[in-house]
Design a protein around this motif. Structure first.
Motif, short mmCIF file in Angstrom:
data_model
loop_
_atom_site.label_atom_id
_atom_site.label_comp_id
_atom_site.label_asym_id
_atom_site.label_seq_id
_atom_site.Cartn_x
_atom_site.Cartn_y
_atom_site.Cartn_z
N PHE A 180 0.81 -1.22 0.00
CA PHE A 180 0.00 0.00 0.00
C PHE A 180 0.84 1.27 0.00
O PHE A 180 0.30 2.37 -0.01
N GLU A 181 2.16 1.11 0.06
CA GLU A 181 3.01 2.30 0.18
C GLU A 181 3.89 2.45 -1.05
O GLU A 181 4.21 1.49 -1.73
N ALA A 182 4.31 3.67 -1.27
CA ALA A 182 5.31 3.90 -2.30
C ALA A 182 6.59 3.19 -1.85
O ALA A 182 6.96 3.25 -0.68
N CYS A 222 -7.18 0.98 1.99
CA CYS A 222 -5.79 0.95 2.41
C CYS A 222 -5.43 2.30 3.02
O CYS A 222 -6.14 3.29 2.81
N GLU A 239 -6.43 8.13 3.49
CA GLU A 239 -5.94 9.49 3.69
C GLU A 239 -6.42 10.40 2.56
O GLU A 239 -6.94 11.48 2.78
N THR A 240 -6.27 9.91 1.35
CA THR A 240 -6.66 10.68 0.17
C THR A 240 -8.14 11.03 0.18
O THR A 240 -8.53 12.14 -0.15
N CYS A 261 -7.88 -3.27 -1.36
CA CYS A 261 -8.34 -1.87 -1.29
C CYS A 261 -9.35 -1.64 -2.40
O CYS A 261 -9.07 -1.85 -3.57
N THR A 264 -3.22 4.54 2.43
CA THR A 264 -2.98 5.64 1.49
C THR A 264 -4.29 6.20 0.95
O THR A 264 -4.50 7.42 0.93
N CYS A 265 -5.17 5.32 0.53
CA CYS A 265 -6.44 5.78 -0.03
C CYS A 265 -7.33 6.39 1.05
O CYS A 265 -8.08 7.32 0.78
N CYS A 324 -7.88 1.57 -4.69
CA CYS A 324 -6.75 1.44 -5.61
C CYS A 324 -6.53 0.00 -6.06
O CYS A 324 -5.65 -0.27 -6.89
#
Lengths: 158, 158
Positions: free
Chosen positions: B8-10, B150, B155-156, B110, B152-153, B113
């Motif tokens: 899930f992370e860069a 996830c 947060e977005t 997720c 990241t998503c 994404c």
DNA sequence: ACTTGACATGTTATGCTATAACATACGATA
DNA sequence: TATCGTATGTTATAGCATAACATGTCAAGT
């Protein structure tokens, strides 16, 4: 709550299925139309999961349409209402044996007799939620499906 | 064990995928033939699950056969060897991110994404085993798949 | 070298699962 | 009575998966 092991045991299935149907009617009311009701009855004929096309065939026998959407729509409705469950591992559907009680059970699928039971899954979801939270993931819905041997078949095979 | 949240992370995906591929080669040896290796590489291109036909297309691009069995056989092999997982909810396949370590993970999908991570599932299986045992059911294999957001998503979207 | 058998790949054909899109009917209600 | 929401029916097609057969390759045993 109904005994979850019932699916694997000899029991008065007429009563068992009838009870569920009665509760389903209470929940769904007028929207439990003939096709939908019949679809649920079909699923309730056994404790197995049934493919959409198998259901469709029986619906057609009962005089309803015989095109896939007829079955899928009825099944989707039942799933939406919590009156049936979709078993992804089998690409099939099974009647919910305790509708009304909010739940997302774990499914126990006997590989020998194909019966499906719903096990209480609160502890499982708790563990899943925790494992997910550790990674920062938020669980919305989850499906838990187990393949194995039911008590009756385990006895027979030994 | 590899950080499960990595999906899930860069991150340096080249290294991440390369590592897995190296480990896969060590596990599978000579039997990781060109088609199979390429199939695994295709799955490793992202942390998403991929349908068999999507994989097939990429295999065909690489000069391999372009009939469904080509993809399904390679994918089945990878799943057998524990180098890939089948995500039933998606009718799709994902590379295993920590092959070799015996596991039957919980999948975190997720919905935003489409990335898939493998969460450690020991506690989940314990809970499932217990719930099943209460009914007399013996679990052989289980799949646990969760849909959600996830980090990241999440947060977005907020 | 030759044969055999196990495994891998390729190809044809088909079956099973699921949904999009459009047509029709019927009751509630404004 | 016009209209809207809901349900059902039908046509067509998309998407997922495997059976069955053909070909090729390599290693083991003779």
């Amino acid at each position: 709550m109904t005994d979850p092991a019932l699916a694997f045991e000899a029991h008065d299935h007429r009563t068992c299925a009838g009870d569920v149907l009665t509760r389903a009617e209470a929940i769904s009311g007028a929207r439990l139309t003939p096709v939908r009701r019949r679809t649920l009855e079909i699923l309730l004929e056994s404790h197995r999961a049934m493919g959409a096309y198998e259901v469709l065939e029986k619906l057609a026998d009962a005089g309803f349409g015989n095109q896939p959407p007829v079955a899928y729509r009825a099944l989707d409705y039942l799933v939406d209402q919590g009156l049936a469950h979709r078993i992804r591992r089998l690409n099939a559907f099974a009647a919910c044996m305790h509708p009304g009680e909010a739940h997302s059970p774990a499914f126990l699928i006997c590989k020998s007799c194909a019966a499906v039971a719903e096990a209480p899954a609160a502890a499982i979801h708790a563990a899943l939620g925790k494992a997910a939270a550790d990674i920062g993931f938020t669980v919305e819905r989850a499906n838990v499906e187990a393949l194995g041997l039911c008590p009756t078949c385990a006895e027979t095979e030994s």
